[in-house]
Design a protein around this motif. Structure first.
Motif, PDB file in Angstrom:
ATOM      1  N   ALA A  38       0.751  -1.333   0.005  1.00  0.00           N
ATOM      2  CA  ALA A  38       0.178   0.046  -0.034  1.00  0.00           C
ATOM      3  C   ALA A  38       0.921   1.157  -0.155  1.00  0.00           C
ATOM      4  O   ALA A  38       0.521   2.120  -0.760  1.00  0.00           O
ATOM      5  N   ASP A  39       1.855   1.441   0.846  1.00  0.00           N
ATOM      6  CA  ASP A  39       2.590   2.519   0.689  1.00  0.00           C
ATOM      7  C   ASP A  39       3.360   2.574  -0.530  1.00  0.00           C
ATOM      8  O   ASP A  39       3.660   3.908  -0.834  1.00  0.00           O
ATOM      9  N   LEU A  40       3.523   1.993  -1.355  1.00  0.00           N
ATOM     10  CA  LEU A  40       4.068   2.083  -2.671  1.00  0.00           C
ATOM     11  C   LEU A  40       3.169   2.915  -3.589  1.00  0.00           C
ATOM     12  O   LEU A  40       3.645   3.708  -4.545  1.00  0.00           O
ATOM     13  N   LEU A  41       1.949   2.968  -3.231  1.00  0.00           N
ATOM     14  CA  LEU A  41       0.906   3.629  -3.904  1.00  0.00           C
ATOM     15  C   LEU A  41       0.734   5.187  -3.055  1.00  0.00           C
ATOM     16  O   LEU A  41       0.492   6.045  -3.534  1.00  0.00           O
ATOM     17  N   ARG A  42       0.587   4.985  -1.978  1.00  0.00           N
ATOM     18  CA  ARG A  42       0.238   6.070  -1.246  1.00  0.00           C
ATOM     19  C   ARG A  42       1.089   7.171  -1.310  1.00  0.00           C
ATOM     20  O   ARG A  42       0.779   8.191  -1.337  1.00  0.00           O
ATOM     21  N   GLU A  43       2.648   6.672  -1.341  1.00  0.00           N
ATOM     22  CA  GLU A  43       3.456   7.893  -1.339  1.00  0.00           C
ATOM     23  C   GLU A  43       3.527   8.658  -2.597  1.00  0.00           C
ATOM     24  O   GLU A  43       3.406   9.797  -2.744  1.00  0.00           O
ATOM     25  N   PRO A  44       3.218   7.882  -3.827  1.00  0.00           N
ATOM     26  CA  PRO A  44       3.314   8.723  -5.196  1.00  0.00           C
ATOM     27  C   PRO A  44       1.986   9.523  -4.958  1.00  0.00           C
ATOM     28  O   PRO A  44       1.944  10.616  -5.814  1.00  0.00           O
ATOM     29  N   LEU A  45       1.075   9.013  -4.587  1.00  0.00           N
ATOM     30  CA  LEU A  45      -0.561   9.882  -4.586  1.00  0.00           C
ATOM     31  C   LEU A  45      -0.245  11.120  -3.667  1.00  0.00           C
ATOM     32  O   LEU A  45      -0.557  12.102  -4.231  1.00  0.00           O
ATOM     33  N   GLU A  46       0.236  11.049  -2.651  1.00  0.00           N
ATOM     34  CA  GLU A  46       0.754  12.026  -1.926  1.00  0.00           C
ATOM     35  C   GLU A  46       1.609  12.995  -2.528  1.00  0.00           C
ATOM     36  O   GLU A  46       1.398  14.404  -2.416  1.00  0.00           O
ATOM     37  N   ASP A  47       2.611  12.479  -2.965  1.00  0.00           N
ATOM     38  CA  ASP A  47       3.572  13.289  -3.550  1.00  0.00           C
ATOM     39  C   ASP A  47       2.713  14.306  -4.949  1.00  0.00           C
ATOM     40  O   ASP A  47       3.229  15.412  -5.096  1.00  0.00           O
ATOM     41  N   CYS A  48       2.043  13.499  -5.628  1.00  0.00           N
ATOM     42  CA  CYS A  48       1.467  14.400  -6.578  1.00  0.00           C
ATOM     43  C   CYS A  48       0.636  15.443  -6.101  1.00  0.00           C
ATOM     44  O   CYS A  48       0.353  16.529  -6.731  1.00  0.00           O
ATOM     45  N   LEU A  49      -0.334  14.988  -5.028  1.00  0.00           N
ATOM     46  CA  LEU A  49      -1.011  16.149  -4.411  1.00  0.00           C
ATOM     47  C   LEU A  49      -0.054  17.505  -3.884  1.00  0.00           C
ATOM     48  O   LEU A  49      -0.448  18.367  -4.054  1.00  0.00           O
ATOM     49  N   ALA A  50       0.900  16.895  -3.212  1.00  0.00           N
ATOM     50  CA  ALA A  50       1.846  17.957  -2.686  1.00  0.00           C
ATOM     51  C   ALA A  50       2.564  18.793  -3.786  1.00  0.00           C
ATOM     52  O   ALA A  50       2.962  19.994  -3.635  1.00  0.00           O
ATOM     53  N   LYS A  51       2.792  18.223  -5.055  1.00  0.00           N
ATOM     54  CA  LYS A  51       3.151  19.003  -6.105  1.00  0.00           C
ATOM     55  C   LYS A  51       2.022  19.795  -6.843  1.00  0.00           C
ATOM     56  O   LYS A  51       2.394  20.613  -7.657  1.00  0.00           O
ATOM     57  N   GLY A  52       0.799  20.013  -6.318  1.00  0.00           N
ATOM     58  CA  GLY A  52      -0.241  20.809  -6.818  1.00  0.00           C
ATOM     59  C   GLY A  52      -1.225  20.089  -7.819  1.00  0.00           C
ATOM     60  O   GLY A  52      -2.110  20.953  -8.272  1.00  0.00           O
ATOM     61  N   PHE A  53      -1.024  18.737  -8.019  1.00  0.00           N
ATOM     62  CA  PHE A  53      -1.924  17.987  -8.964  1.00  0.00           C
ATOM     63  C   PHE A  53      -3.450  17.784  -7.961  1.00  0.00           C
ATOM     64  O   PHE A  53      -3.180  17.298  -6.723  1.00  0.00           O
ATOM     65  N   LYS A  54      -4.452  18.401  -8.486  1.00  0.00           N
ATOM     66  CA  LYS A  54      -5.623  18.266  -7.898  1.00  0.00           C
ATOM     67  C   LYS A  54      -6.522  17.288  -8.403  1.00  0.00           C
ATOM     68  O   LYS A  54      -7.449  16.742  -7.782  1.00  0.00           O
ATOM     69  N   ARG A  55      -6.225  16.525  -9.578  1.00  0.00           N
ATOM     70  CA  ARG A  55      -6.991  15.591 -10.370  1.00  0.00           C
ATOM     71  C   ARG A  55      -5.936  14.795 -10.567  1.00  0.00           C
ATOM     72  O   ARG A  55      -4.945  14.585 -11.120  1.00  0.00           O
ATOM     73  N   LEU A  56      -6.296  13.512  -9.845  1.00  0.00           N
ATOM     74  CA  LEU A  56      -5.698  12.313  -9.993  1.00  0.00           C
ATOM     75  C   LEU A  56      -6.364  11.406 -10.754  1.00  0.00           C
ATOM     76  O   LEU A  56      -7.519  11.034 -10.634  1.00  0.00           O
TER      77      LEU A  56
END
Length: 125
Positions: A38-56
């Protein structure tokens, strides 16, 4: 469209690729999403949001299994994306994964698309 690879992570059972596609971050998990991965997916998702992506956009076409831990990772990303004014779109779910979402009712809280192309064409948040 902008098609830049943002990154990837891998364990023996899950590979996660991330790329930019216009205003969306497209996240493609391949393999088994469970307590151990799960962490292998959680971390990239959180990184995307931290980089300003609002749409995943989660391309689920290569996801072979998802348990409750994996589902919780996606639900957590959805809450964070919606708090930022965006959302999480799921695309191309295999029947075994779609069944988990159907049984739990999670399919009602996500925007679900048959294909990645349909998810990218949808201009909602």
């Amino acid at each position: 469209m902008d098609r830049g690879t943002v990154g990837s992570a891998q364990s023996g059972r899950l590979l996660v690729e991330v790329r930019e596609e216009g205003p969306s971050a497209v996240v493609t998990p391949a393999g088994e999403l469970d307590h151990h991965t799960a962490d292998l997916l959680r971390e990239p998702l959180e990184d995307c949001l931290a980089k300003g992506f609002k749409r995943l956009v989660i391309d689920c076409s290569r996801l072979e299994f998802c348990d409750s831990t994996g589902l919780n990772v996606l639900l957590g990303a959805r809450l964070k994306a919606e708090a930022a004014g965006g959302g999480v779109h799921l695309a191309g779910m295999q029947p075994v994964v779609a069944r988990v979402f159907e049984i739990t009712g999670a399919d009602a809280v996500f925007t679900v698309h048959d294909t990645l192309e349909a998810a990218l064409a949808d201009d909602s948040a």
